[in-house]
Design an enzyme around this catalytic site. Structure first.
Site, PDB file in Angstrom:
ATOM      1  N   ASN A  11      -5.675  12.134  -0.105  1.00 54.87           N
ATOM      2  CA  ASN A  11      -4.631  11.567   0.708  1.00 54.87           C
ATOM      3  C   ASN A  11      -5.782  10.583   1.858  1.00 54.87           C
ATOM      4  O   ASN A  11      -6.986  10.975   1.764  1.00 54.87           O
ATOM      5  CB  ASN A  11      -3.778  12.401   1.581  1.00 54.87           C
ATOM      6  CG  ASN A  11      -2.582  11.436   2.120  1.00 54.87           C
ATOM      7  OD1 ASN A  11      -2.148  10.670   1.699  1.00 54.87           O
ATOM      8  ND2 ASN A  11      -2.303  11.763   3.487  1.00 54.87           N
ATOM      9  N   LYS A  12      -4.833   9.911   2.822  1.00 54.80           N
ATOM     10  CA  LYS A  12      -5.668   8.809   3.956  1.00 54.80           C
ATOM     11  C   LYS A  12      -6.706   9.924   4.205  1.00 54.80           C
ATOM     12  O   LYS A  12      -6.565  10.980   4.614  1.00 54.80           O
ATOM     13  CB  LYS A  12      -4.710   8.444   4.579  1.00 54.80           C
ATOM     14  CG  LYS A  12      -5.339   7.686   5.851  1.00 54.80           C
ATOM     15  CD  LYS A  12      -6.127   6.655   5.228  1.00 54.80           C
ATOM     16  CE  LYS A  12      -5.647   5.571   4.036  1.00 54.80           C
ATOM     17  NZ  LYS A  12      -6.304   4.689   3.488  1.00 54.80           N
ATOM     18  N   ARG A  60      -7.417  -1.039  -7.059  1.00 56.07           N
ATOM     19  CA  ARG A  60      -7.515   0.261  -6.391  1.00 56.07           C
ATOM     20  C   ARG A  60      -7.600   1.574  -6.933  1.00 56.07           C
ATOM     21  O   ARG A  60      -6.568   1.868  -7.672  1.00 56.07           O
ATOM     22  CB  ARG A  60      -6.581   0.476  -4.944  1.00 56.07           C
ATOM     23  CG  ARG A  60      -6.547  -0.657  -3.828  1.00 56.07           C
ATOM     24  CD  ARG A  60      -5.654  -0.354  -2.521  1.00 56.07           C
ATOM     25  NE  ARG A  60      -6.171   0.636  -1.752  1.00 56.07           N
ATOM     26  CZ  ARG A  60      -5.763   0.954  -0.752  1.00 56.07           C
ATOM     27  NH1 ARG A  60      -4.464   1.270  -0.482  1.00 56.07           N
ATOM     28  NH2 ARG A  60      -6.291   1.907   0.034  1.00 56.07           N
ATOM     29  N   GLN A 110      -2.467   2.614   9.896  1.00 58.54           N
ATOM     30  CA  GLN A 110      -1.234   2.859   9.227  1.00 58.54           C
ATOM     31  C   GLN A 110      -0.275   3.577  10.109  1.00 58.54           C
ATOM     32  O   GLN A 110       0.989   3.416   9.890  1.00 58.54           O
ATOM     33  CB  GLN A 110      -1.387   3.322   7.774  1.00 58.54           C
ATOM     34  CG  GLN A 110      -2.119   2.316   6.715  1.00 58.54           C
ATOM     35  CD  GLN A 110      -3.564   2.651   6.739  1.00 58.54           C
ATOM     36  OE1 GLN A 110      -4.183   3.047   7.895  1.00 58.54           O
ATOM     37  NE2 GLN A 110      -4.114   2.659   5.717  1.00 58.54           N
ATOM     38  N   ASP A 158      -2.090  10.605  -2.553  1.00 66.23           N
ATOM     39  CA  ASP A 158      -2.207   9.441  -3.344  1.00 66.23           C
ATOM     40  C   ASP A 158      -2.634   9.905  -4.928  1.00 66.23           C
ATOM     41  O   ASP A 158      -2.407   9.389  -5.682  1.00 66.23           O
ATOM     42  CB  ASP A 158      -3.426   8.769  -2.807  1.00 66.23           C
ATOM     43  CG  ASP A 158      -3.178   7.984  -1.788  1.00 66.23           C
ATOM     44  OD1 ASP A 158      -3.276   8.475  -0.433  1.00 66.23           O
ATOM     45  OD2 ASP A 158      -2.943   6.685  -1.615  1.00 66.23           O
ATOM     46  N   ARG A 185       1.112  -1.314  -0.138  1.00 67.03           N
ATOM     47  CA  ARG A 185       0.061  -0.100  -0.196  1.00 67.03           C
ATOM     48  C   ARG A 185       1.043   1.205  -0.007  1.00 67.03           C
ATOM     49  O   ARG A 185       2.121   1.138   0.062  1.00 67.03           O
ATOM     50  CB  ARG A 185      -0.876  -0.123   1.360  1.00 67.03           C
ATOM     51  CG  ARG A 185       0.136  -0.328   2.575  1.00 67.03           C
ATOM     52  CD  ARG A 185      -0.440   0.527   3.813  1.00 67.03           C
ATOM     53  NE  ARG A 185      -0.716   1.792   3.526  1.00 67.03           N
ATOM     54  CZ  ARG A 185       0.597   2.629   3.644  1.00 67.03           C
ATOM     55  NH1 ARG A 185       1.955   2.126   4.223  1.00 67.03           N
ATOM     56  NH2 ARG A 185       0.665   4.107   3.492  1.00 67.03           N
TER      57      ARG A 185
HETATM   58  O1  MRU Z   1      -4.942   3.212   2.079  1.00 66.28           O
HETATM   59  P1  MRU Z   1      -3.431   3.278   1.875  1.00 66.28           P
HETATM   60  O2  MRU Z   1      -2.645   3.048   3.134  1.00 66.28           O
HETATM   61  O3  MRU Z   1      -2.894   2.876   0.919  1.00 66.28           O
HETATM   62  O4  MRU Z   1      -3.399   5.063   1.942  1.00 66.28           O
HETATM   63  C1  MRU Z   1      -2.062   5.674   1.958  1.00 66.28           C
HETATM   64  C2  MRU Z   1      -1.876   6.954   2.149  1.00 66.28           C
HETATM   65  O5  MRU Z   1      -3.081   7.754   2.072  1.00 66.28           O
HETATM   66  C3  MRU Z   1      -0.522   7.544   1.978  1.00 66.28           C
HETATM   67  O6  MRU Z   1      -0.565   8.830   2.758  1.00 66.28           O
HETATM   68  C4  MRU Z   1      -0.222   7.967   0.642  1.00 66.28           C
HETATM   69  O7  MRU Z   1      -0.337   6.713  -0.340  1.00 66.28           O
HETATM   70  C5  MRU Z   1       0.989   8.511   0.410  1.00 66.28           C
HETATM   71  S1  MRU Z   1       2.463   7.417   0.516  1.00 66.28           S
HETATM   72  C6  MRU Z   1       3.960   8.041   0.237  1.00 66.28           C
END
Ligand code: MRU
Length: 336
Positions: A244-245, A89, A194, A235, A46
């Protein structure tokens, strides 16, 4: 600081299974495209840049496993595999970017063997490039951090989210490597943790001081003057917003209210200049991620749940976009 890769090719595709951390650091050999898709959907692999490399290696793996006897047959198989991998995804643009790069390299070849070699070569190049790029953006971003800064981060934008070094945490690592003392507040990042499982673990491994907090504590810490900067990854960055998350937007609004700079660190491969916020599909995940924790039920059976994996932060809340080509202050954006 740890320099080993999180995704690599050694007679096959290997990655660190991120769902096993912080308990165990377990390499996982991916033996089929179906297994790779499962690994992406369940977040064994991820983070946007890591997904870019995984996607490209997925094309190389599909080429290696395919028994096609001619290039046309092989490319048709690869296109099917590419579509399935990209669909696993939807929000992080790097996944389709990595798949498309490997597919473009493959499409230029004439023989089955050349296609296999080109796809793998491109995936290896993406993986090596990722570390170089993260170190470059880390160096650019490190200039924005002062000695003794307290930096808040959300989710995991470290080396686990990439092939190495990291984006938001790469900036922290570069600042520490330059001799600055940086302390990180890591938000736990509900619902999949995470932040607590990965960010806190990574920083601890590198002996960078870290304090774990619940996501809802960031405002109170800012109010007390305990956060100097917010640093997150991305992302996808569209013309008007950073995806982003989930939870990132709340930190950005709080940062603006408390006059704390809010930075986003991401490679150019995360930029999507063709789209704006409303065009983007935000992945919605299983209700069980919120309703259970390590197998224990936390909510009534059958309760209605909303579980988007990402949110969008308007660029006007972003103090700087940190890239390998420098720092861009919105509305300025890099040319990609
Ligand atoms: O769902 P995830 O864990 O893949 O989400 C990841 C994020 O939101 C990260 O902050 C993003 O990918 C940046 S990674 C350098």
């Amino acid at each position: 600081m740890c320099e080993s890769k999180t995704i690599w090719w050694d007679g096959g595709l290997w990655l660190i299974d991120q769902t096993r951390l912080p308990g165990e650091l377990l390499p996982l050999c991916i033996k089929s495209v179906r297994q790779l898709i499962e690994a992406i959907k369940t977040l064994r692999v991820r983070g946007a840049p890591a997904l870019g490399a995984a996607g490209a290696y997925g094309v190389a793996l599909a080429a290696e496993l395919c028994r096609a006897s001619n290039p046309l047959e092989l490319m048709t198989e690869l296109e099917n595999a590419a579509d399935m991998i990209k669909g696993s995804r939807p929000t992080a643009i790097n996944l389709s970017w990595g798949v498309d790069r490997a597919m473009r390299a493959a499409a230029l070849q004439e023989t089955v063997e050349e296609i296999r070699m080109a796809a793998l070569r491109e995936a290896e190049e993406i993986a090596d490039e990722d570390i170089r790029i993260n170190k470059a953006l880390g160096k650019n971003g490190a200039k924005l951090l002062d000695d003794e800064d307290h930096v808040l981060t959300h989710c995991n934008a470290g080396r686990l989210a990439c092939v190495g070094w990291g984006t938001a945490l790469g900036v922290v690592r570069s600042a520490v490597a330059a001799g600055k003392h940086i302390h990180v507040y890591a938000c736990e990042t509900r619902p999949l943790h995470q932040g607590s499982r990965l960010t806190a673990w990574e920083l601890d491994q590198d002996k960078i001081p870290v304090t774990l907090i619940c996501d809802s504590m960031s405002g109170s810490l800012m109010r007390k003057g305990k956060i100097d900067k917010v640093m997150v990854g991305a992302d996808r960055i569209t013309r008007d917003a950073v995806f982003n998350k989930i939870g990132t937007y709340s930190h950005a609004v709080l940062a603006r209210y408390h006059k704390v700079p809010f930075y986003v660190a991401a490679p150019l491969s995360t930029f999507d200049r063709l789209h704006q916020e409303e065009d983007i599909v935000v992945e919605e995940r299983d209700a069980e991620e919120i309703c259970t924790l390590a197998g224990v039920r936390l909510a009534p059976q059958g309760i209605e749940v909303y579980n988007p994996a990402f949110d969008a932060t308007p660029l006007e809340l972003v103090s700087g976009l940190i890239t390998e080509k420098g720092v861009f202050r919105p509305p300025l954006m890099p040319m990609v």
